[in-house]
Design a protein around this motif. Structure first.
Motif, PDB file in Angstrom:
ATOM      1  N   VAL A 221       0.828  -1.204   0.000  1.00 20.14           N
ATOM      2  CA  VAL A 221       0.000   0.000   0.000  1.00 20.14           C
ATOM      3  C   VAL A 221       0.864   1.257   0.000  1.00 20.14           C
ATOM      4  CG1 VAL A 221      -0.291   0.143   2.517  1.00 20.14           C
ATOM      5  CG2 VAL A 221      -2.039   1.071   1.021  1.00 20.14           C
ATOM      6  N   ILE A 222       1.983   1.263   0.720  1.00 25.19           N
ATOM      7  CA  ILE A 222       2.857   2.438   0.740  1.00 25.19           C
ATOM      8  C   ILE A 222       3.542   2.614  -0.614  1.00 25.19           C
ATOM      9  CG2 ILE A 222       4.858   3.507   1.846  1.00 25.19           C
ATOM     10  CD1 ILE A 222       4.139   1.906   4.381  1.00 25.19           C
ATOM     11  N   SER A 223       3.963   1.521  -1.231  1.00 31.87           N
ATOM     12  CA  SER A 223       4.608   1.587  -2.558  1.00 31.87           C
ATOM     13  C   SER A 223       3.640   2.140  -3.596  1.00 31.87           C
ATOM     14  CB  SER A 223       5.092   0.203  -2.980  1.00 31.87           C
ATOM     15  OG  SER A 223       6.069  -0.295  -2.088  1.00 31.87           O
ATOM     16  N   LEU A 224       2.387   1.682  -3.565  1.00 36.40           N
ATOM     17  CA  LEU A 224       1.393   2.184  -4.516  1.00 36.40           C
ATOM     18  C   LEU A 224       1.140   3.671  -4.303  1.00 36.40           C
ATOM     19  CD1 LEU A 224      -1.181  -0.765  -4.527  1.00 36.40           C
ATOM     20  CD2 LEU A 224       0.215   0.020  -6.450  1.00 36.40           C
ATOM     21  N   PHE A 225       1.064   4.079  -3.033  1.00 39.56           N
ATOM     22  CA  PHE A 225       0.864   5.499  -2.746  1.00 39.56           C
ATOM     23  C   PHE A 225       2.012   6.339  -3.324  1.00 39.56           C
ATOM     24  CE2 PHE A 225       2.368   8.902   0.050  1.00 39.56           C
ATOM     25  CZ  PHE A 225       1.341   9.820  -0.127  1.00 39.56           C
ATOM     26  N   LEU A 226       3.244   5.912  -3.077  1.00 31.96           N
ATOM     27  CA  LEU A 226       4.395   6.680  -3.577  1.00 31.96           C
ATOM     28  C   LEU A 226       4.424   6.696  -5.098  1.00 31.96           C
ATOM     29  CD1 LEU A 226       7.142   5.484  -1.056  1.00 31.96           C
ATOM     30  CD2 LEU A 226       6.141   7.773  -1.223  1.00 31.96           C
ATOM     31  N   LEU A 227       4.053   5.565  -5.709  1.00 30.32           N
ATOM     32  CA  LEU A 227       4.015   5.505  -7.177  1.00 30.32           C
ATOM     33  C   LEU A 227       2.989   6.489  -7.736  1.00 30.32           C
ATOM     34  CD1 LEU A 227       5.038   3.959  -9.715  1.00 30.32           C
ATOM     35  CD2 LEU A 227       3.124   2.385  -9.385  1.00 30.32           C
ATOM     36  N   ILE A 228       1.798   6.519  -7.147  1.00 28.42           N
ATOM     37  CA  ILE A 228       0.727   7.390  -7.642  1.00 28.42           C
ATOM     38  C   ILE A 228       1.058   8.853  -7.394  1.00 28.42           C
ATOM     39  CG2 ILE A 228      -1.703   8.016  -7.329  1.00 28.42           C
ATOM     40  CD1 ILE A 228      -2.140   5.032  -6.488  1.00 28.42           C
ATOM     41  N   ILE A 229       1.519   9.173  -6.193  1.00 28.27           N
ATOM     42  CA  ILE A 229       1.750  10.577  -5.838  1.00 28.27           C
ATOM     43  C   ILE A 229       2.917  11.163  -6.623  1.00 28.27           C
ATOM     44  CG2 ILE A 229       3.371  10.366  -3.891  1.00 28.27           C
ATOM     45  CD1 ILE A 229       0.158  12.434  -3.796  1.00 28.27           C
ATOM     46  N   ASN A 230       3.936  10.353  -6.879  1.00 33.00           N
ATOM     47  CA  ASN A 230       5.066  10.838  -7.676  1.00 33.00           C
ATOM     48  C   ASN A 230       4.698  10.951  -9.146  1.00 33.00           C
ATOM     49  OD1 ASN A 230       7.077  11.203  -5.650  1.00 33.00           O
ATOM     50  ND2 ASN A 230       7.354   8.987  -5.522  1.00 33.00           N
ATOM     51  N   ALA A 231       3.890  10.004  -9.639  1.00 27.54           N
ATOM     52  CA  ALA A 231       3.445  10.083 -11.034  1.00 27.54           C
ATOM     53  C   ALA A 231       2.556  11.306 -11.255  1.00 27.54           C
ATOM     54  CB  ALA A 231       2.701   8.809 -11.413  1.00 27.54           C
ATOM     55  N   ALA A 232       1.838  11.693 -10.219  1.00 24.60           N
ATOM     56  CA  ALA A 232       0.962  12.864 -10.340  1.00 24.60           C
ATOM     57  C   ALA A 232       1.734  14.180 -10.282  1.00 24.60           C
ATOM     58  CB  ALA A 232      -0.084  12.838  -9.229  1.00 24.60           C
ATOM     59  N   GLY A 233       2.997  14.113  -9.864  1.00 22.72           N
ATOM     60  CA  GLY A 233       3.809  15.325  -9.779  1.00 22.72           C
ATOM     61  C   GLY A 233       3.507  16.171  -8.560  1.00 22.72           C
ATOM     62  N   TYR A 234       3.177  15.508  -7.452  1.00 18.68           N
ATOM     63  CA  TYR A 234       2.879  16.215  -6.208  1.00 18.68           C
ATOM     64  C   TYR A 234       4.130  16.939  -5.709  1.00 18.68           C
ATOM     65  CZ  TYR A 234       1.637  16.848  -1.266  1.00 18.68           C
ATOM     66  OH  TYR A 234       1.397  17.369  -0.018  1.00 18.68           O
ATOM     67  N   LYS A 235       3.948  18.229  -5.357  1.00 22.29           N
ATOM     68  CA  LYS A 235       5.099  19.059  -4.995  1.00 22.29           C
ATOM     69  C   LYS A 235       5.160  19.360  -3.491  1.00 22.29           C
ATOM     70  CE  LYS A 235       5.356  21.355  -9.510  1.00 22.29           C
ATOM     71  NZ  LYS A 235       4.286  20.526 -10.139  1.00 22.29           N
ATOM     72  N   GLY A 236       4.191  18.886  -2.731  1.00 18.97           N
ATOM     73  CA  GLY A 236       4.224  19.094  -1.285  1.00 18.97           C
ATOM     74  C   GLY A 236       3.771  20.466  -0.847  1.00 18.97           C
ATOM     75  N   THR A 237       3.013  21.150  -1.680  1.00 18.45           N
ATOM     76  CA  THR A 237       2.517  22.480  -1.327  1.00 18.45           C
ATOM     77  C   THR A 237       1.035  22.389  -0.929  1.00 18.45           C
ATOM     78  OG1 THR A 237       1.756  23.028  -3.567  1.00 18.45           O
ATOM     79  CG2 THR A 237       4.081  23.427  -3.051  1.00 18.45           C
ATOM     80  N   THR A 238       0.477  23.509  -0.542  1.00 14.96           N
ATOM     81  CA  THR A 238      -0.954  23.566  -0.215  1.00 14.96           C
ATOM     82  C   THR A 238      -1.752  24.213  -1.339  1.00 14.96           C
ATOM     83  OG1 THR A 238      -0.568  25.664   0.941  1.00 14.96           O
ATOM     84  CG2 THR A 238      -0.542  23.644   2.276  1.00 14.96           C
ATOM     85  N   SER A 239      -1.200  24.211  -2.543  1.00 15.06           N
ATOM     86  CA  SER A 239      -1.904  24.781  -3.687  1.00 15.06           C
ATOM     87  C   SER A 239      -3.123  23.925  -4.034  1.00 15.06           C
ATOM     88  CB  SER A 239      -0.976  24.854  -4.903  1.00 15.06           C
ATOM     89  OG  SER A 239      -0.638  23.550  -5.344  1.00 15.06           O
ATOM     90  N   HIS A 240      -4.064  24.527  -4.769  1.00 14.54           N
ATOM     91  CA  HIS A 240      -5.276  23.813  -5.155  1.00 14.54           C
ATOM     92  C   HIS A 240      -4.927  22.558  -5.968  1.00 14.54           C
ATOM     93  CE1 HIS A 240      -9.425  23.177  -6.403  1.00 14.54           C
ATOM     94  NE2 HIS A 240      -8.992  23.081  -7.653  1.00 14.54           N
ATOM     95  N   GLU A 241      -3.933  22.674  -6.806  1.00 14.62           N
ATOM     96  CA  GLU A 241      -3.534  21.539  -7.653  1.00 14.62           C
ATOM     97  C   GLU A 241      -3.025  20.368  -6.808  1.00 14.62           C
ATOM     98  OE1 GLU A 241      -0.509  20.583 -11.426  1.00 14.62           O
ATOM     99  OE2 GLU A 241      -0.554  22.578 -10.493  1.00 14.62           O
ATOM    100  N   ASP A 242      -2.169  20.655  -5.838  1.00 11.31           N
ATOM    101  CA  ASP A 242      -1.629  19.588  -4.988  1.00 11.31           C
ATOM    102  C   ASP A 242      -2.713  18.992  -4.077  1.00 11.31           C
ATOM    103  OD1 ASP A 242       0.891  19.408  -5.966  1.00 11.31           O
ATOM    104  OD2 ASP A 242       1.877  20.505  -4.342  1.00 11.31           O
ATOM    105  N   ILE A 243      -3.634  19.819  -3.596  1.00 14.82           N
ATOM    106  CA  ILE A 243      -4.737  19.317  -2.770  1.00 14.82           C
ATOM    107  C   ILE A 243      -5.597  18.355  -3.580  1.00 14.82           C
ATOM    108  CG2 ILE A 243      -6.866  19.976  -1.577  1.00 14.82           C
ATOM    109  CD1 ILE A 243      -4.341  20.587  -0.002  1.00 14.82           C
ATOM    110  N   TYR A 244      -5.853  18.721  -4.837  1.00 14.88           N
ATOM    111  CA  TYR A 244      -6.653  17.853  -5.708  1.00 14.88           C
ATOM    112  C   TYR A 244      -5.956  16.507  -5.930  1.00 14.88           C
ATOM    113  CZ  TYR A 244      -9.065  16.174  -9.876  1.00 14.88           C
ATOM    114  OH  TYR A 244      -9.754  15.395 -10.769  1.00 14.88           O
ATOM    115  N   LYS A 245      -4.636  16.530  -6.074  1.00 24.08           N
ATOM    116  CA  LYS A 245      -3.877  15.284  -6.267  1.00 24.08           C
ATOM    117  C   LYS A 245      -3.976  14.371  -5.047  1.00 24.08           C
ATOM    118  CE  LYS A 245      -0.608  17.389  -9.489  1.00 24.08           C
ATOM    119  NZ  LYS A 245       0.735  17.985  -9.675  1.00 24.08           N
TER     120      LYS A 245
END
Length: 532
Positions: A221-245
């Motif tokens: 489950v942790i590997s899948l999460f990291l795969l999805i979040i990195n593929a989505a280009g999550y930047k670790g901010t509180t922007s609307h785009e990152d919240i949606y991801k």
């Protein structure tokens, strides 16, 4: 006179021999014809003897394959259970970002505990069902509960975050009933099939299809999460785009948990109840009073040690990302989950090592060794917490050693010992009860975890783990029996004799698929122990 006398006496000799031979031959031929006729002529049910023999052969072949289907289905289904048990590791840090003002420690504990409460209900309820109705029926039912609950969890919504989290709580409770039911249904079936197919290596096979499968759910489950979040280009901010991801990432992870149990649904439909269950089931009026009278001490050992194990391992699993983020302030979501993944992977070698040595150490000794690891590594981390947390890799390694010792001993042995300590007719009930007491420990541990950290200090979570290890050693030594050298049939026969001695010889045994007999006549005549 002499001639006539000889002729008279000879006639019978000359005539009787050929006649007798012809008669015997004719009778033999008539018998063969009758037998042939019986084989090909229909009986009262419209089936010939040959048809019946073919049908019996087909059933025997199906039963032979069913043991392998059962082991496969049990293993993959428990991957799903491990996935569900560990998915809180992923959504807890996500919800703290998405719903910061709503997702308080109380709400976090409620959502996490909903699965555990559901598991307690499932373990007791399905434990009874798999003894009274059958292993196959129980396993199919638990699959459907996990699938329906998983779909509702994935689709959780509300006009406010509080409404969404309440829907998630209820849905996760439904998943919990299914996941909890898998414990007695899958584990009893796997143990009975491994007993039939693998003999002396039953314990090793059981560990590999149960605890290993549960343990790898976390890294998956942790590997899948990291795969999805990195593929989505999550930047670790509180922007609307990152919240949606983050919003669609947790839903995808939840949704994947639906497909894992569906992948084994076909195998569950093809399996049969085990040979031991078909012969020894008591489907009507089980003598619960005699169960308690004979097995109270064994239940104290299996349930008590399971309580202590889950009291330590579950909160340390669910809150592992919280522990790590507290040690590495400002690490961010992705980096925290990467360290959590490393911790989960480093905990796995204990499973393999335990499966390898259990044949040589014995069940009880391995259980004691695992609890001793809690004492050693819990005290090392707890007593040196302020210093060791300044060296992050060293902290993670010793934290992993503590978790791995749990997998090595109690993680491997709780299910193994619980499956081997009770007879087939009540195995699901007693296994389910022991596992439910364990999950009560997990729920209490999860509830107490945050107050312990806040009121006593973070190091005391590890010191208390060491204390639980000491109690586990004592319980294992005085109340746990080692039955690794016994076939499961041995306890079945001992239980049958106990029933007869206490006036229950009239109880009907067997599920009806291969006929039924009473306890007095259901004597086990096969081998009772494994050869060295």
């Amino acid at each position: 006179m002499s001639f006539r006398s000889q002729g008279t006496s000879a006639l019978p000799t000359l005539t009787s021999s050929p006649v007798g031979s012809d008669t015997e031959r004719n009778q033999t031929k008539m018998g063969e014809l009758e037998e042939s006729k019986d084989q090909y002529s229909p009986n009262e049910n419209g089936s010939s003897r040959q048809d019946v023999e073919i049908e019996v052969d087909e059933v025997a072949q199906k039963a032979k394959m069913s043991d392998y289907f059962t082991l496969i289905a049990s293993g993959f289904a428990l991957v799903s259970d491990g996935y569900q048990n560990n998915i809180a590791t992923v959504f807890n840090p996500i919800f703290k970002i998405l719903y910061k003002s709503y997702y308080t420690s109380a709400v976090q504990t409620r959502v996490s505990n909903s699965l555990l409460i559901g598991e307690i209900v499932g373990q007791i309820g399905v434990g009874l069902i798999c003894d009274r109705v059958g292993r196959k029926t129980a396993m199919v039912a638990t699959t459907m509960l996990i699938v329906v609950g998983g779909i509702l969890s994935t689709a959780s919504s509300g006009s406010t975050p509080a409404g969404l989290l309440w829907m998630l709580t209820v849905s996760r409770g439904m998943v919990g009933v299914g996941v909890g039911g898998e414990y007695p249904a899958c584990s009893t079936s796997a143990s009975e099939s491994a007993n039939e197919k693998f003999g002396r290596d039953r314990g090793k096979v059981f560990i590999l299809v149960t605890n290993l499968m549960l343990s790898i759910g976390g890294p998956i489950v942790i590997s899948l999460f990291l795969l999805i979040i990195n593929a989505a280009g999550y930047k670790g901010t509180t922007s609307h785009e990152d919240i949606y991801k983050l919003q669609y990432t947790w839903r995808i992870c939840m949704g994947i948990g639906v497909f894992i149990p569906l992948s084994v649904f076909y195998f569950r439909l093809k399996m049969l109840n085990s040979k031991l269950y078909r012969r020894n089931a008591i489907k009507h009026s089980p003598p619960y009073g005699l169960i308690i009278k004979r097995y109270w001490k064994t239940l104290l050992g299996t349930a008590g040690t399971w309580f202590l194990y889950d009291f330590v391992t579950f909160p340390n699993g669910i809150f592992s990302s919280t522990i790590i983020s507290g040690v590495i302030p400002g690490a961010g979501l992705v980096k925290t989950m990467e360290w959590t993944l490393l911790l989960a992977v480093l905990s796995l070698p204990g499973v393999f090592l335990g499966a390898w040595v259990v044949k040589y150490t014995g069940r009880r000794n391995l259980l004691i060794m695992g609890f001793s690891g809690y004492i050693v590594f819990g005290l090392i981390v707890g007593c040196s917490y302020e210093k060791i947390t300044k060296i992050i890799p060293l902290f993670i390694i010793f934290y992993a050693f503590m978790q791995s010792s749990g997998n090595f001993g109690p993680g491997n042995m709780e299910g193994t010992i619980s499956a081997e300590s009770y007879p087939t007719s009540i195995r699901g009930t007693c296994y389910g009860f022991s596992a439910a007491v364990g999950k009560a420990g997990a729920a209490i541990g999860t509830q107490c975890f945050t107050p312990i950290q806040n009121n006593l200090g973070k190091k005391y979570t590890f010191i208390i783990a060491a204390c639980c290890g000491a109690l586990g050693v004592a319980l294992a030594y005085f109340f746990v029996e080692d039955k690794g050298m016994d076939r499961l049939e041995k306890e079945d026969e001992a239980w049958r004799q106990y029933l007869v001695e206490h006036g229950k010889g009239h109880l009907t045994m067997g599920d009806g698929s291969e006929g039924k007999t009473n306890a007095e006549g259901n004597v086990e005549k096969g081998e009772m122990s494994f050869k060295e």
